[in-house]
Design a protein around this motif. Sequence first.
Motif, PDB file in Angstrom:
ATOM      1  N   UNK A   1       0.858  -1.184   0.000  1.00  0.00           N
ATOM      2  CA  UNK A   1       0.000   0.000   0.000  1.00  0.00           C
ATOM      3  C   UNK A   1       0.892   1.230   0.000  1.00  0.00           C
ATOM      4  N   UNK A   2       0.457   2.275  -0.705  1.00  0.00           N
ATOM      5  CA  UNK A   2       1.265   3.494  -0.806  1.00  0.00           C
ATOM      6  C   UNK A   2       0.367   4.714  -0.972  1.00  0.00           C
ATOM      7  N   UNK A   3       0.867   5.830  -0.443  1.00  0.00           N
ATOM      8  CA  UNK A   3       0.169   7.110  -0.544  1.00  0.00           C
ATOM      9  C   UNK A   3       1.209   8.214  -0.571  1.00  0.00           C
ATOM     10  N   UNK A   4       1.055   9.166  -1.479  1.00  0.00           N
ATOM     11  CA  UNK A   4       1.933  10.342  -1.516  1.00  0.00           C
ATOM     12  C   UNK A   4       1.462  11.292  -0.427  1.00  0.00           C
ATOM     13  N   UNK A   5       2.390  11.668   0.470  1.00  0.00           N
ATOM     14  CA  UNK A   5       2.049  12.542   1.593  1.00  0.00           C
ATOM     15  C   UNK A   5       2.560  13.972   1.420  1.00  0.00           C
ATOM     16  N   UNK A   6       3.777  14.109   0.860  1.00  0.00           N
ATOM     17  CA  UNK A   6       4.384  15.441   0.802  1.00  0.00           C
ATOM     18  C   UNK A   6       5.450  15.487  -0.285  1.00  0.00           C
ATOM     19  N   UNK A   7       5.823  16.717  -0.633  1.00  0.00           N
ATOM     20  CA  UNK A   7       6.874  16.945  -1.626  1.00  0.00           C
ATOM     21  C   UNK A   7       7.612  18.228  -1.266  1.00  0.00           C
ATOM     22  N   UNK A   8       8.773  18.413  -1.872  1.00  0.00           N
ATOM     23  CA  UNK A   8       9.566  19.604  -1.575  1.00  0.00           C
ATOM     24  C   UNK A   8       8.988  20.865  -2.203  1.00  0.00           C
ATOM     25  N   UNK A   9       8.196  20.707  -3.263  1.00  0.00           N
ATOM     26  CA  UNK A   9       7.546  21.871  -3.879  1.00  0.00           C
ATOM     27  C   UNK A   9       6.054  21.621  -4.033  1.00  0.00           C
ATOM     28  N   UNK A  10       5.315  22.699  -4.025  1.00  0.00           N
ATOM     29  CA  UNK A  10       3.866  22.611  -4.223  1.00  0.00           C
ATOM     30  C   UNK A  10       3.548  22.036  -5.602  1.00  0.00           C
TER      31      UNK A  10
ATOM     32  N   UNK B  74     -10.722  25.905  -0.587  1.00  0.00           N
ATOM     33  CA  UNK B  74     -10.287  24.542  -0.892  1.00  0.00           C
ATOM     34  C   UNK B  74      -8.810  24.459  -0.496  1.00  0.00           C
ATOM     35  N   UNK B  75      -8.529  23.660   0.512  1.00  0.00           N
ATOM     36  CA  UNK B  75      -7.150  23.523   0.986  1.00  0.00           C
ATOM     37  C   UNK B  75      -6.592  22.207   0.465  1.00  0.00           C
ATOM     38  N   UNK B  76      -5.692  22.317  -0.499  1.00  0.00           N
ATOM     39  CA  UNK B  76      -5.092  21.132  -1.117  1.00  0.00           C
ATOM     40  C   UNK B  76      -3.822  20.714  -0.391  1.00  0.00           C
ATOM     41  N   UNK B  77      -3.089  21.685   0.151  1.00  0.00           N
ATOM     42  CA  UNK B  77      -1.819  21.390   0.810  1.00  0.00           C
ATOM     43  C   UNK B  77      -1.415  22.589   1.662  1.00  0.00           C
ATOM     44  N   UNK B  78      -0.497  22.331   2.564  1.00  0.00           N
ATOM     45  CA  UNK B  78       0.091  23.392   3.370  1.00  0.00           C
ATOM     46  C   UNK B  78       1.601  23.187   3.415  1.00  0.00           C
ATOM     47  N   UNK B  79       2.331  24.266   3.717  1.00  0.00           N
ATOM     48  CA  UNK B  79       3.787  24.168   3.838  1.00  0.00           C
ATOM     49  C   UNK B  79       4.153  24.212   5.306  1.00  0.00           C
ATOM     50  N   UNK B  80       4.831  23.177   5.779  1.00  0.00           N
ATOM     51  CA  UNK B  80       5.242  23.097   7.179  1.00  0.00           C
ATOM     52  C   UNK B  80       6.501  23.937   7.379  1.00  0.00           C
ATOM     53  N   UNK B  81       6.504  24.824   8.369  1.00  0.00           N
ATOM     54  CA  UNK B  81       7.682  25.651   8.620  1.00  0.00           C
ATOM     55  C   UNK B  81       8.832  24.873   9.255  1.00  0.00           C
ATOM     56  N   UNK B  82       8.598  23.647   9.703  1.00  0.00           N
ATOM     57  CA  UNK B  82       9.649  22.859  10.360  1.00  0.00           C
ATOM     58  C   UNK B  82      10.327  21.888   9.395  1.00  0.00           C
ATOM     59  N   UNK B  83       9.537  21.077   8.697  1.00  0.00           N
ATOM     60  CA  UNK B  83      10.144  20.100   7.782  1.00  0.00           C
ATOM     61  C   UNK B  83      10.315  20.669   6.372  1.00  0.00           C
TER      62      UNK B  83
ATOM     63  N   UNK C 200       8.283  21.025   3.950  1.00  0.00           N
ATOM     64  CA  UNK C 200       7.623  20.247   2.901  1.00  0.00           C
ATOM     65  C   UNK C 200       6.222  20.789   2.653  1.00  0.00           C
ATOM     66  N   UNK C 201       5.758  20.570   1.426  1.00  0.00           N
ATOM     67  CA  UNK C 201       4.361  20.814   1.101  1.00  0.00           C
ATOM     68  C   UNK C 201       3.630  19.507   1.377  1.00  0.00           C
ATOM     69  N   UNK C 202       2.682  19.552   2.303  1.00  0.00           N
ATOM     70  CA  UNK C 202       1.988  18.361   2.783  1.00  0.00           C
ATOM     71  C   UNK C 202       0.566  18.365   2.254  1.00  0.00           C
TER      72      UNK C 202
END
Length: 134
Positions: A71-80, A98-107, A109-111
């Motif tokens: 099983x696999x799911x894409x969770x995050x990437x370095x760019x939006x 509509x919130x598709x993703x957010x950018x974490x200030x710690x890791x 990543x675009x999640x």
Amino acid sequence: MALYRVTEVLNYGGFFAGDTVSLIAVPFGHTEPKLDLVIDEYVFDNLKDRHRIVAGMVLDLTVEQGQKVTAARVMAATTREALRAAVGCDAPVHNGYRICAYRCPHCHLWVRGEPERVSDTECRCRVCGEMFTA
């Protein structure tokens, strides 16, 4: 399922142009052990096209018997842009947004999706678990 960061994409296709992606990944937040994985496209539940998997992405994987991904799911990437190309945006409209993703200030990543709401002003990243202000 557990989070893994893709460190290198080796190839797309597999034997006889199969629907796979071969990559090297490490458990998120670590540098070892490196896993050499071949993932069938059909095990992803949110991927639009296996050719969109790139180094730096974070995948939520179920790995059985050493290297078999079931099983696999894409969770995050370095760019939006990379995240959106891989999974698109199927988020429902909520309060006009509509919130598709957010950018974490710690890791950094675009999640995919929304962060976990802890309070009216605080959120928790769904990838690294760190708290940040909304």
